[in-house]
Design an enzyme around this catalytic site. Structure first.
Site, short mmCIF file in Angstrom:
data_model
loop_
_atom_site.label_atom_id
_atom_site.label_comp_id
_atom_site.label_asym_id
_atom_site.label_seq_id
_atom_site.Cartn_x
_atom_site.Cartn_y
_atom_site.Cartn_z
N GLU A 198 -56.35 -45.54 -23.91
CA GLU A 198 -55.73 -44.32 -24.51
C GLU A 198 -54.85 -43.65 -23.43
O GLU A 198 -53.71 -43.02 -23.64
CB GLU A 198 -56.71 -43.50 -25.08
CG GLU A 198 -57.15 -43.86 -26.38
CD GLU A 198 -58.61 -44.63 -26.30
OE1 GLU A 198 -58.89 -44.97 -25.14
OE2 GLU A 198 -59.19 -44.98 -27.51
N PHE A 218 -71.14 -37.64 -34.69
CA PHE A 218 -70.65 -38.90 -33.95
C PHE A 218 -69.22 -38.71 -33.53
O PHE A 218 -68.24 -38.56 -34.27
CB PHE A 218 -70.75 -40.13 -34.85
CG PHE A 218 -70.35 -41.31 -34.27
CD1 PHE A 218 -71.19 -41.90 -33.00
CD2 PHE A 218 -69.55 -42.02 -34.54
CE1 PHE A 218 -70.88 -43.05 -32.21
CE2 PHE A 218 -68.97 -43.27 -33.94
CZ PHE A 218 -69.77 -43.74 -32.85
N GLN A 219 -68.97 -38.96 -32.26
CA GLN A 219 -67.39 -39.01 -31.67
C GLN A 219 -66.72 -37.66 -31.81
O GLN A 219 -65.58 -37.64 -32.05
CB GLN A 219 -66.80 -40.13 -32.14
CG GLN A 219 -67.39 -41.59 -31.76
CD GLN A 219 -66.34 -42.94 -31.64
OE1 GLN A 219 -65.59 -42.80 -32.80
NE2 GLN A 219 -66.59 -43.59 -30.99
N LYS A 250 -60.46 -35.20 -40.10
CA LYS A 250 -60.62 -36.37 -40.79
C LYS A 250 -60.43 -35.90 -42.47
O LYS A 250 -59.82 -36.72 -43.29
CB LYS A 250 -61.97 -37.21 -40.83
CG LYS A 250 -61.89 -38.35 -41.70
CD LYS A 250 -63.27 -39.15 -41.36
CE LYS A 250 -63.28 -40.55 -42.24
NZ LYS A 250 -63.17 -40.37 -43.71
N MET A 257 -51.83 -44.23 1.39
CA MET A 257 -51.51 -42.69 1.81
C MET A 257 -52.54 -41.87 2.28
O MET A 257 -52.53 -41.12 3.25
CB MET A 257 -50.89 -42.16 0.38
CG MET A 257 -50.14 -40.64 0.69
SD MET A 257 -49.25 -40.61 2.01
CE MET A 257 -47.56 -40.77 1.07
C1 LIG Z 1 -56.15 -40.85 -9.98
C2 LIG Z 1 -55.93 -40.41 -8.51
N1 LIG Z 1 -56.91 -40.64 -7.70
C3 LIG Z 1 -56.96 -40.53 -6.47
C4 LIG Z 1 -55.74 -40.15 -5.93
C5 LIG Z 1 -55.57 -39.98 -4.40
N2 LIG Z 1 -54.72 -40.58 -3.72
C6 LIG Z 1 -53.51 -40.43 -3.50
S1 LIG Z 1 -52.50 -41.65 -2.79
C7 LIG Z 1 -53.79 -42.69 -3.11
C8 LIG Z 1 -53.72 -44.03 -2.53
C9 LIG Z 1 -52.92 -44.85 -3.19
O1 LIG Z 1 -53.21 -46.38 -2.87
P1 LIG Z 1 -52.12 -47.40 -3.21
O2 LIG Z 1 -51.97 -47.29 -4.87
O3 LIG Z 1 -52.56 -48.78 -2.69
O4 LIG Z 1 -50.69 -46.86 -2.79
P2 LIG Z 1 -50.50 -47.04 -0.97
O5 LIG Z 1 -50.44 -45.63 -0.56
O6 LIG Z 1 -51.14 -47.83 -0.39
O7 LIG Z 1 -48.94 -47.45 -1.03
C10 LIG Z 1 -54.91 -41.89 -3.40
C11 LIG Z 1 -56.18 -42.71 -3.71
C12 LIG Z 1 -54.56 -39.90 -6.84
N3 LIG Z 1 -53.50 -39.47 -6.26
N4 LIG Z 1 -54.62 -40.35 -8.23
#
Ligand SMILES: Cc1ncc(C[n+]2csc(CCOP(=O)(O)OP(=O)(O)O)c2C)c(N)n1
Ligand SMILES: [Mg+2]
Lengths: 159, 572
Positions: free
Chosen positions: B57, B119-120, B169, B484
């Protein structure tokens, strides 16, 4: 600083929690809150009192309140442009110093609405400052309980 | 015989579909379940609205947002109660923070059961109150058509955003004579569109007299379709334009007066221009901390003019000297008219030094550090950009280093071409958003530039892409890290790569297992042939680019420092 905010809002489910959410989401406590329908029962008016709130945050909250879909009007009321009162019930120990108690009641325009062998129940309509002095005077006699309605405010100067 | 006209009664589920048709909806993303079986029965007989079955979803909401971002229309999704509804929260919050219009329908247990922990059952109206523009619980079929009409209106006017409708519902099963309301009656909802004329002339005066003016164009310019007006006014007034991440494409990046993106990973010269300007004209941005740094240090010596449709955005983070509440397009049009009608004079000579200074700043470019034989993401992205630009592709990104490099490498010249999660920064947004884009603009090339971490957050949607033949070309920048976060750990935590090395499956095999195409690219000379093959292929493709793990995104402004403290390399 203390703020008294008056909100005219559609009288519908969820409207109240939309408003209070804006305070709780920022970690602010609401000092008092009263809500009731207006002359036209399609609407309700809420009076929200908050203390210990940055002015800049209040400004944000006022704008956010206004942005809520069911909110029609928002006013930040000041002592200069409004009157604020609340209803207070005070239960006082009546075992001693009844004379003193009645004197204080008279001076503050407070009604005695119930008398029992142990307790006098008083009804006051006052503002926060008056309530403070009243409580200070009654405390030595013995306050058993206090119930406050929370403030309601009306804009009196501008219309 | 009586003369009574016999009108057919419709069930709530049928009313739901009729309302959507009245709103011009032909595409909906969703996932069925117990309480909305009635709606799925109605879909079974429906010809005009096409339902796309996603695999989670969350993806339905992101896909609807992708669709909305490309078309400017409301994206629409439907899910069941309980877990179906709670799975949508990230998507709803994402659309809320980036201001894109959605109408999200959630199923709810029958009105008589609400509050019983049935439920749900989930209190979705309570849960979404703080992450949606507005929400409704419909308990009575009499309210259904009106609520849907209002929801579409609210979602796509003023500051746009998601509206949630929770459908009990019993409403879907009840019957009523259908009539779609012609108008909405929302007394408390009156967005301001026209700017105050006095403020507008003050703003023009200030801009004309400025010696070092600059514009920031944000997502609001995109939402109100004001790119043309922005471009015309910037040229007339001779003012350089920086864009936020959300504003990318609102001003052509290849234009001489474009400063490109500003902010944490923005261009050195954009950050310097904004930090040193004397008049800052900012349009449709809420001055997020990712573009301002500490707000006290931001554009310290500038008089600030701020247009925003949302009064809440004005003087929230940065105090405006000339606030203008209104719709960007309408206000900019008014400024153009006013400028042309009256004798405003702009002194170009006045600004010569300013433009020279900007040219000087433009010499401060990032010189890529070559560390290994491995592919480097910016090389890969440059090639992708060069190879695909003739197609004017829609580019959806995930979140991370690859996202910032995409924003930097692609010279976007048109709005609604970059789909990226700005406000919430949601990993897993890009792939489903790209699916939505495929349906919004059916013949256009759609890319999803992804990280190896992010793609694993909604990878299941490859099944959706294969089923409906949505030819998303997913370019995975596979660096083996949550890059990052690793970058921050390298700089700020002594290279303690705590939980940021991340493994993944063999993406080529995954693609093949789903019935899509997979291509692995390890060397420079493989890039172009792989791109050619991917674009020629008629369906979805995963391109697994094995890239250098330890690259850093520059320019970089550390969180909490002013935006002119730009780091350009590891040496700093
Ligand atoms: C849902 C979610 N969880 C955690 C983060 C924190 N976060 C920001 S960038 C990142 C790393 C992303 O890794 P990747 O997709 O491999 O991209 P890269 O930076 O290696 O290009 C994380 C964990 C986020 N932005 N969104
Ligand atoms: Mg990665």
């Amino acid at each position: 600083m203390q703020h008294t905010i008056s909100v005219l809002v559609k009288n519908e489910a969820g409207a109240l929690s939309r408003m209070t959410n804006l305070f709780s989401a920022r970690g602010y406590n609401i000092e008092s809150l009263t809500v009731s329908t207006t002359l036209d029962t399609k609407y309700a008016r809420a009076t929200i009192v908050v203390t210990h709130c940055d002015d800049s945050v209040i400004e944000q909250i006022l704008k956010q309140l206004h942005k809520l879909i069911p909110v029609i009007k928002v006013c930040d009321l000041t002592p200069e442009n409004s009157t604020t009162l609340e209803l207070v019930f005070i239960k006082v120990d009546s075992k001693n110093e009844v004379g003193e108690l009645l004197k204080i009641a008279e001076a503050f325009g407070v009604k005695v609405i119930d008398v029992s062998p142990k307790t006098y129940t008083l009804q006051a309509v006052c503002n926060e400052k008056q309530l403070k002095s009243l409580v200070e005077l009654l405390r030595p006699i013995g306050i058993k309980d206090i119930v406050r309605s929370g403030a309601v405010s009306i804009n009196v100067k501008s219309e | 015989m009586t003369n009574k006209i016999i009108t057919k009664e419709l069930t709530g589920s049928q009313v739901f579909l009729e309302c959507l048709k009245n709103e011009g909806v032909d595409t909906i993303f969703g996932y069925p379940g117990g309480v909305i079986l009635g709606i799925y029965e109605a879909f079974y007989h429906e010809k005009k609205i096409k339902h796309y079955l996603v695999r989670h979803e969350q993806a339905a909401i992101h896909a609807a947002e992708g669709y909305a971002r490309v078309t400017g229309k409301c994206g629409v999704a439907i899910v069941t109660s309980g877990p179906g509804a709670t799975n949508t929260i990230t998507g709803i919050a994402n659309a809320y923070l980036d201001g894109h219009p959605l109408v999200v329908f959630t199923g709810q247990v029958s009105a008589s059961l609400i509050g019983n922990d049935a439920f749900q059952e989930a209190d979705i109206v309570g849960i979404t109150r703080s992450c949606s523009k507005h929400n409704y619980l419909v308990k009575d079929i009499k309210d259904l058509a009106r609520v849907i009409k209002e929801a579409f209106y609210i979602a796509n006017t003023g500051k746009k955003g998601p509206v949630v409708i929770d459908l009990a519902k019993n409403v879907l099963d009840a019957k009523i004579e259908f009539e779609y309301p012609k108008e909405v009656d929302l007394e408390g909802y009156n967005p301001t569109y026209k700017g105050n004329p006095k403020q507008i002339s003050k703003a023009l005066q200030l801009l004309c007299n400025a010696k070092r003016p600059a514009i920031i164009s944000g997502g609001g310019v995109l939402s109100s379709e004001a790119s043309e007006e922005l471009t015309e006014l910037a040229k007339l007034l001779n003012v350089p334009v920086a864009t936020t991440l959300m504003g990318i494409g609102t001003y052509p990046m290849n234009d001489q007066m474009a400063l490109g993106m500003l902010g944490m990973h923005g261009n050195y010269w954009a950050n310097y221009a904004i930090s040193n300007c004397d008049v800052l004209f900012s349009i449709g941005t809420r001055f997020n901390d990712r573009i301002t740094g500490p707000s006290k240090e931001f554009a310290k010596n500038a008089q600030i003019i701020h247009i925003d449709i949302d009064p809440c955005s004005i003087s929230k983070n940065v105090t405006a000297n000339i606030p203008i509440v209104g719709d960007a397009k309408i206000v900019l049009q008014a400024m153009l008219e006013e400028f042309k009608a009256k004798n405003y004079e702009i002194n170009k000579e006045n600004k010569r030094e300013w433009f020279e200074q900007i040219e000087e700043w433009k010499k401060q470019r990032v010189i890529p550090e070559i560390q290994s034989e491995k592919l480097h993401v910016h090389t890969v992205l440059e090639q992708i950009y060069e190879y695909t630009k003739e197609y004017e592709p829609i580019v959806a990104t995930e979140v991370g280093q690859h996202q910032m490099w995409t924003a930097q490498a692609f010279n976007f010249t048109k709005p609604r071409k970059l789909l990226t999660s700005g406000g919430l920064g949601t990993m897993g947004f890009g792939f489903p958003a790209a699916m939505g884009a495929c349906l919004a603009d059916k013949n256009r090339l759609v890319l999803n530039i992804a990280g190896d971490g992010s793609i694993q957050m909604n990878i299941q949607e490859l099944a959706t892409c294969v089923e409906y033949n949505l030819p998303v070309k997913v370019m995975i920048m596979n660096n083996g890290y949550l890059g990052m976060v690793r970058q921050w750990q390298e700089k700020l935590f002594d290279r303690h790569y705590s939980e940021t090395k991340i493994s993944g499956p063999d993406f080529v095999k995954v693609a093949e297992a789903y019935g899509a195409k997979g291509i692995r690219i390890k060397k420079k000379e493989e890039i172009i042939p792989a791109l050619k093959e991917a674009i020629e292929y008629q369906g979805p493709v995963f391109l697994d680019f094995i890239v250098e793990p330890f690259e850093m995104v520059y320019p970089w402004v550390l969180a909490g420092t002013p935006i002119d403290k730009v780091i350009l390399s590891r040496k700093e």
